[in-house]
Scaffold this motif. Structure first.
Motif, short mmCIF file in Angstrom:
data_model
loop_
_atom_site.label_atom_id
_atom_site.label_comp_id
_atom_site.label_asym_id
_atom_site.label_seq_id
_atom_site.Cartn_x
_atom_site.Cartn_y
_atom_site.Cartn_z
N THR A 62 0.74 -0.92 -0.03
CA THR A 62 0.24 0.16 -0.25
C THR A 62 0.84 1.58 0.45
O THR A 62 1.62 1.51 0.95
N ARG A 89 0.14 5.34 0.13
CA ARG A 89 -1.09 6.31 -0.01
C ARG A 89 -0.14 7.72 0.60
O ARG A 89 0.50 7.55 1.45
N THR A 148 4.07 3.50 3.02
CA THR A 148 4.67 2.52 2.04
C THR A 148 4.38 1.43 3.39
O THR A 148 5.14 1.53 4.30
N SER A 149 3.82 0.63 3.02
CA SER A 149 3.96 -0.50 3.20
C SER A 149 3.62 -1.73 2.72
O SER A 149 2.99 -1.59 1.33
N SER A 185 2.25 -5.76 3.13
CA SER A 185 2.14 -7.02 4.43
C SER A 185 1.96 -8.37 3.94
O SER A 185 1.50 -8.55 2.28
#
Lengths: 565, 650
Positions: free
Chosen positions: A61, A63, A80-81, A83
């Motif tokens: 993601t 965003r 920003t990540s 998972s």
């Protein structure tokens, strides 16, 4: 109100990957996932209870989100990540660790509760990605083995299950890779924009909250499973919302809002268009504050297209989600009604995630593949008035052994069947004016003083379990009384309630201007974006109850700087 | 229940519906977006409280005892930027100026935000009243601006970053009188404090509007709470009557230690490089390196005439690694360091060396012995002494009064039982011995260094506007006083200025002992005891886990331990030989156990760790306990990983 268990939520062979080609445009993430899936599975195969299925899903993601209140910036964030979600199954497709444990009560009744997600590097470094995959696979494997033991014991001690279908359905391998979407966002410009959207509210002392938010982002997903599926998809989404509330003198909170959805920032409406809506919101709030309170009412009503979309989403959509047909605690309203007539034969209802647009309007419930690596497809639900099917994830039910691409979830949850773009169409629509004329005809026939028009709604909820009334509630924001002479009067404080089957039997006509509701839907597998599309509907009878009201009185002091100070 | 909502209405509506079911599930878009970053955010939160160093640009001015009204000028240093009165009066102008303002602009003593706070506070004090109910006698606003930045990495690869700002206000409204008001009362329903998110822009009109509504809510809740508290006491006699609020002379203060925002690219490059250390053998199962930088500006105004502006900045680097012993017992260890500026961080090579040491230390633990049970003398050295003091004694050194509990109109015991929180046992120990005679314990927020090493608990003023001071808590083993807020407790009528982020916490807690010994002498002392007791060996504990810095999943179902598991310990034999131990739990240790400390170290070990939601520095010497029980932890052990680490064959 008791809320039901929200979380109660051919033998496959593990294929060798050596002969699977990575799709063109695949990034190193997909290759690392494939490599670790092979490595971990090879080691786990030698265990007494080996996995029969394993999938990895990585969701990235990116965003940017900004928000404002009364013309001032309230938040501005970028993140920003990535998972990781793992689906690891031991046992067999007929009975595996995800099987619902009966009688566990509360939220534990759903069997597979997902186990949450893990953070994974945002850079395409195969070693770091593989190390996280390896570590999490091992943990997930151990809890799956424990859970299978519990499942087997539960099956032994409980009565035979009504629905004897398997726990998992096989699917053919899919291979697809899109280039990850990149778009750059000028955060300063967004902050300026979002301030502008709420500045006009500042001149109105009786508007107690006014917020706007802009959220632009891209979700990129990589999915790999032991059947050989390799997917990489990338979907941008942009949302704007404007939300304001006032309070009536009796303390009732009166909200009003607008939301805007598009896939790309350039497709969002112009500032002028949004500011025109802001002006309308301010006017609506002023009118609502002095509008008369609604009385409990039964009688004919029109639901606007967007209101009807939400109505179908709640009343129908949630009840035809496949997995609900096998859980003992669910109401299963429509389970035995296949082939029966539910609506007038002019009506057709379907879910279709493959269409990105309905007419000119983009649909938030669009996707190519679901969260179980299954290609999304159009699913007919009501065909010429006749009930024709369920939304399916890879969770078989009696008579429906396969998925139809509606296995969805938010990061960290386990997949269940969910809606995508729910579309209601009528074969013989009439104009909105004609629909209103039909309403007045019914008002006269039923000797009612007026009919109702539900023009806008904030959302709704449905209870589908057995342990509470099998009811729905749609929360309208703008409701008008329509008198015999055609006069419209705004009222406040109405909730539209009922039970699904009786409400369905009251639908008599539709207009020719479909409305689109782009929202997010929450259920046991988390919040997922959905759309609901419907023409305006005429119902021969609805029931309206008084809305629950805030007991908080108005602020004691006038707004700072207001003239009365 | 299944729902569909516009994003805009998500928060309000879901909270309402889920709350009805008694399941308060707070779901909104923002929290869903950041949820993958939760560990990172947790680290940020853990590092929330930051104490500034006396930087050269730090401007301080303090005026105590001069009662100054609202809106009047206060003492401040001459170089303070002149506030623009015009700013914010015209929203448009404010908007333009605010948008030009740099993110990290230092707060000035009387800026737009402060003016909005003073003006709304003055109006609320003079006009806010519900008919037939009491007016507020006290209102305080505490506005907190936080700029949080963070990066994390594992095995040489970035895990994500965070860069955000927020501004919130905590409002305290008191109704009644200092002798008896709406506070120190526990019941269902809102109390007299309220918090709200405020605009980030220094936009006078918007800030006043937000403060107005939040104050209105806080006052209504306080007035209702006050009536309920009176009702709850109608048919009761209190065994102990203390005032609810202690007096405090007005104070104004400006204490600014802003920090430069860190360059996230540079920070990410650093944690990426540091985390790559864990790719080198010996491999451990999981590891992470995080760096966070938080600047917090607090503006405070109360109706007594106190006001302060305080800016603090802190960077922290935290690393954690976890693995399993061959029998499956979990092992983990951590590294933490703090700095007040990027340039004050240890050099990268030094950090990398510390992480290499961490991974070797952890891997070596896999081969250490298990200890079934041990009763006898135990020496806690360095970091282990700090942790045991911080976990067992430090929580008792702060006190709040036990609240009166709402009986809910049913008489007798209310829904919470006789009290939600049990009383701090140290309240009965004032004047009595709590440690051996040799010990002195001082909480000293005025210090910024100790023996040349930086401390991170310093502050000039606390969150209730009370100037801080050094407080001797234990003298010659006797408990002299406790750290308190402005809510008096038995034996401590005045605040010690110890409130941070809503809790009473120590700042720099310094423990010293007379006749302390050096490390070699302590070990000799331990062996003497071993001999006297006829034991085969003694035990030295060198590192102890920290409750906020756990790096691995731990043992499931671990019960009965008051302190975290031991990280590093050794058996010491009479000939001085040491054998490493692993997975040791200190069993049954209680505050009175500390009275049995025989001797302590000469130099205290300094360690800065998260404590409640603040950062506290502790200086504690090594401690030799006459008798402790050690055993292997009880609980369920997960087997070691089945597949080999994917990097194992490189």
């Amino acid at each position: 109100m008791k809320i039901s268990a929200l979380f109660a939520a051919s033998v496959l062979t593990v294929s060798a990957f050596a002969d699977v080609e990575l799709p063109k445009d695949a990034t190193p993430v997909l290759a690392a996932m494939r490599a670790e899936l092979d490595h971990s599975l090879a080691a786990l195969k030698s265990q007494p209870t080996p996995p029969y299925f394993l999938s990895y899903e990585i969701t990235e993601t990116r965003r940017t989100a900004v928000s404002s209140s009364f013309g001032a910036l309230v938040s501005s964030n970028e993140s920003t990540s990535r998972s990781l979600d793992i689906d690891l199954r031991v046992g067999s497709p007929a009975l595996d660790n995800t099987h619902a444990i009966r009688g566990a009560g509360g939220f534990g009744g759903g069997g597979n509760t997902g186990g949450g997600s893990a953070s994974i590097p945002v850079e395409d470094s195969p070693d770091a990605i593989r190390s996280t995959l390896w570590y999490q696979t091992d943990r997930r494997y151990k809890s799956a083995v424990e859970q299978l033991t519990r499942v087997k014991a539960n099956v032994q001690v409980k009565v035979e299950e009504e629905d004897k279908s398997a726990d998992f359905a096989a699917e053919p391998a899919q291979s697809h890779a899109e280039k990850p979407v990149a778009f750059t966002v000028d955060r300063r410009a967004l902050e300026e924009k979002v301030r502008r959207y709420t500045a006009p509210f500042a001149a109105h002392p009786r508007i107690y909250s006014a917020t706007a938010s802009i959220s632009l982002g891209v979700e990129t997903r990589w999915y790999v499973n032991s059947e050989g599926t390799l997917l990489q998809t990338s979907q941008p989404t942009c949302r704007i919302s404007v939300n304001a509330t006032t309070k009536a003198d009796d303390g009732m909170d009166l909200p009003r809002f607008q939301t805007y959805f598009a896939f790309r920032p350039e497709q969002l409406p112009s500032d002028e268009a949004i500011l025109a809506d802001v002006k309308q919101i301010i006017a609506d709030l002023a009118a609502l504050r002095t509008a008369p309170l609604v009385d409990p009412y039964t009688g004919p009503a029109i639901l606007s297209g967007r209101a009807a979309g939400v109505f179908f989403h709640e009343v129908f959509g949630h009840r035809i989600e496949g997995h609900r047909q096998k859980r003992a605690e669910e109401g299963q309203t429509f389970k035995k009604m296949l082939g029966q007539k539910l609506l007038p034969e002019t009506f057709t209802v379907y879910c279709d995630p493959t269409i990105p647009k309905y007419g000119p309007v983009e649909l938030g419930g669009h996707y190519l593949y679901d969260n179980q690596g299954v290609k999304g497809r159009r699913v007919p639900l009501i065909d010429h008035g006749v009930f024709s099917g369920f939304l399916m994830a890879r969770i078989p039910i009696d008579g429906f052994p396969a998925s139809n691409g509606h296995g969805r979830k938010a990061v960290g949850s386990s997949v269940v069947s969910r809606q995508s773009n729910l579309i209601v169409e009528a074969a013989k629509p009439i104009s909105h004016a004609a629909l209103k004329a039909e309403l007045l005809k019914l008002v006269a026939e039923q000797k009612k003083p007026y009919g109702l028009l539900f023009d806008d709604i904030e959302g709704g909820f449905a209870l589908t379990g057995r342990s509470q009334p099998n009811a729905f509630n749609v929360q309208p924001i703008l409701v008008y009384r329509i008198y015999a002479d055609g006069r419209e009067e705004l009222v406040r404080g109405a909730d539209f309630i009922g039970t699904p089957l009786s409400a369905f039997s009251k639908i008599v006509a539709a207009d020719d201007a479909p409305g689109v509701f782009n929202g997010v839907c929450g259920a046991e597998s988390g919040w997922v974006p959905v759309s609901a599309v419907s023409p305006a509907l005429l119902l021969s009878q609805v029931e309206v109850q008084k809305k629950e009201k805030s007991q908080e009185r108005l602020p004691l002091l006038p707004a700072p700087g207001a003239k009365s100070e | 229940m299944h729902t569909i909502f516009h994003l805009a209405s998500l928060r309000r509506t879901t909270v309402r519906h889920f709350a009805e079911a008694g399941r308060l599930s707070h779901v909104d878009e923002a929290s869903r977006l950041v949820s993958p970053l939760r560990p990172l955010l947790f680290a940020l939160l853990a590092a929330r409280l930051v104490r500034g160093a006396p930087a050269p640009k730090g401007r301080k001015s303090i005026a105590q005892g001069s009662a100054l009204g609202f809106g009047s000028n206060r003492l401040s240093s001459p170089e303070r930027a002149t506030p623009r009165r015009a700013l914010g009066i015209r929203p448009l102008l404010a908007l333009i100026l605010a948008s030009l303002a740099p993110l990290a602009r230092a707060a000035t003593a009387d800026d737009t935000v402060m003016r909005a706070m003073r003006d709304e506070l003055a109006r609320s004090m003079s006009q806010l009243q519900l008919e037939n109910l009491e007016k507020p006698y006290f209102i305080a606003y505490r506005v907190q601006d936080a700029r949080s930045q963070g990066v994390a990495a594992q095995l040489g690869s970035a895990l994500g970053r965070f860069d955000g700002r927020n501004r919130t206000v905590a409002i305290e409204v008191r109704v009644g009188s200092p002798a008896f008001d709406n506070t120190n009362f526990q019941s269902f329903g809102p109390g007299g404090s309220s918090s709200a998110t405020l605009a980030l822009d220094d936009h006078y009109d918007t800030l006043r509007r937000q403060l107005w509504l939040a104050t209105d809510r806080a006052y209504k809740a306080a007035a209702e709470q006050f009536s309920r508290k009176k009702a709850a006491l109608q048919n009761k006699t209190r065994t102990e009557v203390l005032p609810d609020f202690s007096p405090q002379a007005p104070v104004t203060l400006t204490d600014l230690h802003p920090g430069k925002p860190i360059d996230l690219d540079r920070a990410e490059a650093m944690v990426r490089e540091l985390s790559a250390v864990f790719r080198e053998p010996p491999l451990v199962d999981s590891s992470i390196v995080r760096l966070t930088a938080v600047e917090e500006t607090t503006r405070y105004v109360n109706s007594e005439g106190s006001a302060f502006t305080r800016t603090e900045f802190q960077i922290s680097v935290v690393a954690g690694a976890a693995t399993q012993a061959p029998d499956g017992f979990p092992l983990d260890d951590h590294f933490i360091t703090h700095a007040r500026a990027w340039d004050a961080l240890p050099p990268k090579a030094e950090l990398a060396a510390a992480l290499r040491q961490l991974t070797r230390r952890l891997a070596a633990q896999r081969d250490a012995q298990l200890l079934d049970q041990y009763n006898g003398p135990v020496l806690l050295e360095g970091q282990a002494a700090v942790e045991i003091f911080a976990q067992v004694i430090a929580p008792l050194l702060g006190a709040r009064p036990r609240p009166i509990v709402d009986s809910g109109g049913r008489g007798g015991r209310g829904g919470f039982g006789p009290s939600g929180a049990s009383e701090n046992p140290f309240l009965d120990k004032l004047g009595a011995r709590v440690l051996p005679d040799m010990f002195t314990v001082v909480d000293n927020p005025t210090l910024t260094t100790l023996n040349g090493q930086p401390l991170f608990g310093d502050a000039r003023i606390d969150d209730e506007g009370v100037p801080t001071r050094a407080v001797t808590l234990v003298e010659k083993g006797r408990l002299r006083t406790l750290l308190t807020s402005r809510a008096p407790v038995r034996g401590v009528p005045r605040s010690t200025g110890s409130v941070r982020n809503g809790s009473v916490v120590p700042s720099n807690l310094i423990v010293s002992a007379n006749d302390g010994l050096d490390a070699a002498a302590l070990k000799a002392e331990l062996l003497k005891l071993v001999e006297q007791r006829g034991k085969d060996y003694g035990v030295i504990i060198r590192r102890l886990g920290d409750p906020n810095l756990r790096a691995g999943p731990g043992l499931s179902g671990r019960t009965g331990a008051r302190v975290e598991p031991v990280i590093l310990a050794v058996k010491v034999f009479p000939d001085g030989r040491e054998e490493p131990l692993r997975n040791v739990d200190i069993a049954g240790i209680e505050p009175p156990s500390f009275k049995d400390i025989l001797v302590a170290g000469r130099e205290p070990h300094l360690s800065t760790v998260p404590f409640r939601s603040s950062t506290c520095s502790f200086a504690v010497p090594s401690l030799l306990f006459e008798d402790l029980t050690l055993k292997k932890p009880a609980g369920e052990i997960s087997r070691p990983p089945i597949a080999k680490h994917p990097l194992a064959n490189r």
